[in-house]
Design a protein around this motif. Structure first.
Motif, short mmCIF file in Angstrom:
data_model
loop_
_atom_site.label_atom_id
_atom_site.label_comp_id
_atom_site.label_asym_id
_atom_site.label_seq_id
_atom_site.Cartn_x
_atom_site.Cartn_y
_atom_site.Cartn_z
N HIS A 89 0.83 -1.21 0.00
CA HIS A 89 0.00 0.00 0.00
C HIS A 89 0.87 1.26 0.00
CE1 HIS A 89 -4.34 -0.89 0.15
NE2 HIS A 89 -3.95 -2.08 0.58
N LYS A 90 2.05 1.19 0.59
CA LYS A 90 2.98 2.33 0.50
C LYS A 90 3.38 2.56 -0.95
CE LYS A 90 5.17 1.88 5.08
NZ LYS A 90 6.46 1.57 5.77
N GLU A 91 3.64 1.45 -1.66
CA GLU A 91 3.98 1.56 -3.08
C GLU A 91 2.81 2.14 -3.87
OE1 GLU A 91 7.04 0.67 -4.80
OE2 GLU A 91 7.63 0.91 -2.70
N MET A 92 1.58 1.74 -3.51
CA MET A 92 0.40 2.23 -4.20
C MET A 92 0.21 3.73 -3.96
SD MET A 92 -0.71 -0.33 -5.94
CE MET A 92 1.06 -0.60 -6.12
N ASP A 93 0.51 4.18 -2.73
CA ASP A 93 0.40 5.62 -2.45
C ASP A 93 1.39 6.40 -3.31
OD1 ASP A 93 -1.51 5.07 -0.57
OD2 ASP A 93 -0.15 5.15 1.15
N TRP A 94 2.60 5.84 -3.47
CA TRP A 94 3.60 6.48 -4.33
C TRP A 94 3.13 6.50 -5.78
CZ3 TRP A 94 6.88 3.84 -8.00
CH2 TRP A 94 7.80 4.68 -8.63
N LEU A 95 2.60 5.37 -6.25
CA LEU A 95 2.11 5.29 -7.63
C LEU A 95 0.99 6.31 -7.86
CD1 LEU A 95 1.95 3.90 -10.42
CD2 LEU A 95 0.36 2.25 -9.41
N GLN A 96 0.09 6.44 -6.88
CA GLN A 96 -1.01 7.41 -7.01
C GLN A 96 -0.47 8.82 -7.23
OE1 GLN A 96 -4.94 7.06 -6.03
NE2 GLN A 96 -4.39 8.47 -7.69
N LYS A 97 0.54 9.19 -6.46
CA LYS A 97 1.13 10.52 -6.58
C LYS A 97 1.81 10.70 -7.95
CE LYS A 97 1.96 10.89 -1.60
NZ LYS A 97 3.00 10.88 -0.54
N VAL A 98 2.48 9.65 -8.41
CA VAL A 98 3.16 9.71 -9.71
C VAL A 98 2.13 9.91 -10.83
CG1 VAL A 98 4.46 8.37 -11.42
CG2 VAL A 98 5.18 8.37 -9.02
N ILE A 99 1.07 9.11 -10.82
CA ILE A 99 0.04 9.22 -11.87
C ILE A 99 -0.58 10.61 -11.87
CG2 ILE A 99 -2.23 8.40 -12.61
CD1 ILE A 99 -1.42 5.61 -11.61
N ASP A 100 -0.92 11.09 -10.67
CA ASP A 100 -1.54 12.43 -10.58
C ASP A 100 -0.62 13.50 -11.13
OD1 ASP A 100 -3.74 11.29 -9.42
OD2 ASP A 100 -3.23 11.85 -7.36
N GLN A 101 0.68 13.40 -10.81
CA GLN A 101 1.63 14.42 -11.25
C GLN A 101 1.85 14.36 -12.76
OE1 GLN A 101 3.10 17.06 -9.48
NE2 GLN A 101 3.45 17.59 -11.64
N LEU A 151 -1.09 20.33 -18.35
CA LEU A 151 -0.73 21.71 -17.95
C LEU A 151 -1.69 22.26 -16.90
CD1 LEU A 151 0.22 23.19 -21.45
CD2 LEU A 151 1.73 22.23 -19.69
N GLN A 152 -2.03 21.44 -15.93
CA GLN A 152 -2.88 21.88 -14.82
C GLN A 152 -2.01 22.56 -13.76
OE1 GLN A 152 -4.55 18.09 -13.78
NE2 GLN A 152 -6.16 18.18 -15.33
N LYS A 197 6.07 20.82 -11.75
CA LYS A 197 6.74 19.78 -10.95
C LYS A 197 6.94 18.52 -11.80
CE LYS A 197 4.68 21.45 -6.64
NZ LYS A 197 3.82 21.10 -5.48
N HIS A 198 7.80 17.63 -11.33
CA HIS A 198 8.10 16.41 -12.10
C HIS A 198 7.90 15.18 -11.23
CE1 HIS A 198 10.11 13.63 -14.87
NE2 HIS A 198 10.10 14.60 -15.78
N TRP A 199 7.37 14.13 -11.84
CA TRP A 199 7.06 12.92 -11.07
C TRP A 199 8.32 12.28 -10.46
CZ3 TRP A 199 8.94 8.02 -12.04
CH2 TRP A 199 9.51 7.77 -13.29
N MET A 200 9.46 12.45 -11.13
CA MET A 200 10.69 11.85 -10.62
C MET A 200 11.15 12.49 -9.30
SD MET A 200 13.09 11.13 -13.90
CE MET A 200 12.48 10.30 -15.36
N ASP A 201 10.60 13.67 -8.97
CA ASP A 201 10.96 14.33 -7.73
C ASP A 201 10.16 13.81 -6.54
OD1 ASP A 201 12.80 15.93 -9.07
OD2 ASP A 201 11.25 17.40 -9.59
N ILE A 202 9.16 12.98 -6.82
CA ILE A 202 8.37 12.40 -5.73
C ILE A 202 9.19 11.28 -5.10
CG2 ILE A 202 6.23 11.18 -5.14
CD1 ILE A 202 5.00 12.44 -7.69
N PRO A 203 9.48 11.38 -3.81
CA PRO A 203 10.36 10.39 -3.18
C PRO A 203 9.76 8.99 -3.16
CG PRO A 203 9.38 11.83 -1.52
CD PRO A 203 9.03 12.41 -2.86
N LEU A 204 10.59 8.03 -3.48
CA LEU A 204 10.18 6.63 -3.42
C LEU A 204 10.09 6.18 -1.97
CD1 LEU A 204 12.55 5.35 -6.21
CD2 LEU A 204 10.14 4.74 -6.15
N VAL A 215 5.99 13.79 -20.53
CA VAL A 215 6.67 15.09 -20.62
C VAL A 215 8.14 14.93 -21.00
CG1 VAL A 215 5.11 16.27 -19.04
CG2 VAL A 215 7.07 15.03 -18.11
N ASN A 216 8.56 13.67 -21.18
CA ASN A 216 9.95 13.40 -21.58
C ASN A 216 9.97 12.33 -22.67
OD1 ASN A 216 10.23 14.00 -18.34
ND2 ASN A 216 11.92 14.88 -19.52
N PRO A 217 9.61 12.70 -23.90
CA PRO A 217 9.54 11.71 -24.99
C PRO A 217 10.86 10.97 -25.21
CG PRO A 217 8.56 13.80 -25.65
CD PRO A 217 9.25 14.05 -24.35
#
Length: 452
Positions: free
Chosen positions: A11-23, A30-31, A36-43, A124-126
């Protein structure tokens, strides 16, 4: 109530995944907060003794691989995380093509595909598309360990249309810490075989045993020869051998003993489940076996190999051509396999000569001689179940030509008969009946009334 640490960690991994998808979606559309970038979300930190984290350490997954793993875990643990991918593109009043995914009639949630994973990485990074291909490659640790399962929906579809899913064995492991054995199935037509016996239980002619020990030597020193001695520039990797001879002469036992003595798992490939009427299915199922076997350093054992490796037919029909195509693919995979492959056949003559030339050795398992049969009888009845002291083992071995496998069948019959009588000693009549049963299987008659 005891807490399941495996579920908490996932569930900790799922919380991280949720934040990544949202970001990622926020950045893509462009909301607010798109800079911000998803890679900056701490694992989530790997600081637990949990089975999931143990594997993350062992596999040394990078950020992209860990994202893929979280994505395929989501439908099993927290499917609602992926519901955001059901969003509609207001311009076309339909889903976003770039989100990928499929909907299954038996599952109301979103099932990710390669395109879904690609979107998260490259939205955002093709330029990171190469990272996507690396993670989804068959050489990646997630595929080698059979954690990531990729299934094609239909032919001629885009490469990234493959459905991404988590192997149930690994889900069980991440939750409980116990990894079930690979199940024998149509998609994985191989089964582990093993033995409780030892080399002392295997009775072979001296020259045959010498050939077997050559394979054992390769298993022990092959890597050293190829790397430290530099033979990789001169010979093909791996060792291919043919065991041929009558049933029951020790071919399968020898294969399992080679695995046991060198701490390798032995998997018997089910040829009857390999051949598929769908072109490409055979290759796909075989590829799974070879890829895992190479990664795990298994010994592959093809029993009754002449069923598929026999003399090829003239290509007079599409079925013949398809069969030859499958055989050709299998031959190539075996020739390229860097491990040990053992093929077993009753008759050497049934094997295609073109393939026979590719073996490093061809070992003939003959019918045991009278002297060898004495050892086989003594080994068989050396435990709690013993023969009556009046029975002349040498006479039995001289009179009755039986293989080691047949003698073990006699032991099984005699032991079952004895235990029903609350006895442990086998009389000559019961022994005679056990031998008669084995002869009958081959339409042979006993031809005696007394053996002692």
């Amino acid at each position: 109530m005891e807490t399941n640490q495996g579920i908490i960690v996932l569930h900790k991994e799922m919380d991280w995944l949720q934040k990544v998808i949202d970001q990622v979606i926020c950045s893509y559309l462009l909301q607010d907060g798109h800079e911000k970038h998803w890679m900056d979300i701490p694992l989530p930190e790997i600081d637990d003794d949990n089975a999931f984290y143990q594997k993350l350490k062992e596999w040394n997954l990078n950020q992209y691989e860990r994202l893929c793993l979280a994505l395929i875990i989501a439908p099993q643990i927290k499917p609602e995380i992926l519901d955001i991918f059901f969003s509609k593109n207001a311009m076309y009043d339909r889903g976003f093509t770039e989100f990928g995914g499929v909907i299954n009639k038996s599952h109301s949630g979103f099932i990710p595909t390669g395109q879904t994973f690609c979107f998260l990485i490259t939205a955002v990074n093709p330029e990171l598309r190469i990272e996507v291909l690396n993670v989804l490659s068959s050489s990646n640790i997630l595929s080698k360990e059979q954690v990531l399962i990729q299934e094609t929906t239909e032919s001629n579809m885009p490469v990234l249309n493959t459905i991404l899913s988590l192997n149930e064995r690994w889900l069980h492991y991440f939750i409980t810490g116990n990894l079930p054995r690979l199940e024998h199935s149509v998609s994985f037509p191989a089964q582990q075989i093993s033995t409780n016996m030892n080399w002392s239980d295997l009775v072979l002619e001296n020259h045959v045993m010498e050939q077997v020990m050559e394979i054992n030597a390769w298993l022990n020193y092959g890597t050293t020869l190829m790397t430290e001695w530099g033979l990789e520039n001169k010979i093909k990797p791996g060792y291919r051998t043919l065991f041929y001879g009558p049933p029951g002469t020790g071919k399968t036992l020898t294969a399992t003993l080679l695995g046991k003595s060198t701490n390798r798992e032995v998997y018997r490939v089910d040829l009857s489940m390999i051949v598929s009427k769908y072109i490409g299915e055979t290759e796909k199922n075989l590829s799974k076996i070879f890829d895992v076997a190479q990664h795990k350093d298994w010994i592959l054992f093809f029993d009754e190999a002449d069923a598929l490796f026999g003399k090829r037919t003239a290509s007079s029909s599409s079925n013949d051509r398809h069969a030859n195509q499958q055989t050709g693919y299998l031959l190539q995979r075996i020739e390229d396999f860097p491990g040990v492959v053992i093929l077993a056949s009753n008759l050497k003559e049934n094997m295609d000569e073109a393939f026979s030339r590719r073996f490093q050795s061809m070992i003939h398992f003959t019918m045991p001689s009278p002297e060898e049969r004495i050892l086989l009888w003594k080994n068989a009845f050396s435990g709690k179940c013993k023969l009556d002291s009046d029975i002349d083992i040498e006479n039995i071995a001289e009179q009755f030509e039986l293989t080691g496998g047949a003698i073990i069948n006699v032991l099984r019959y005699c032991a079952l008969t004895a235990i029903q009588k609350n006895e442990t000693e086998i009389g000559y009549n019961d022994l005679l009946e056990g031998i008669r049963r084995e002869f009958k299987k081959e339409n042979r008659t006993l031809g005696v009334t007394r053996m002692n």
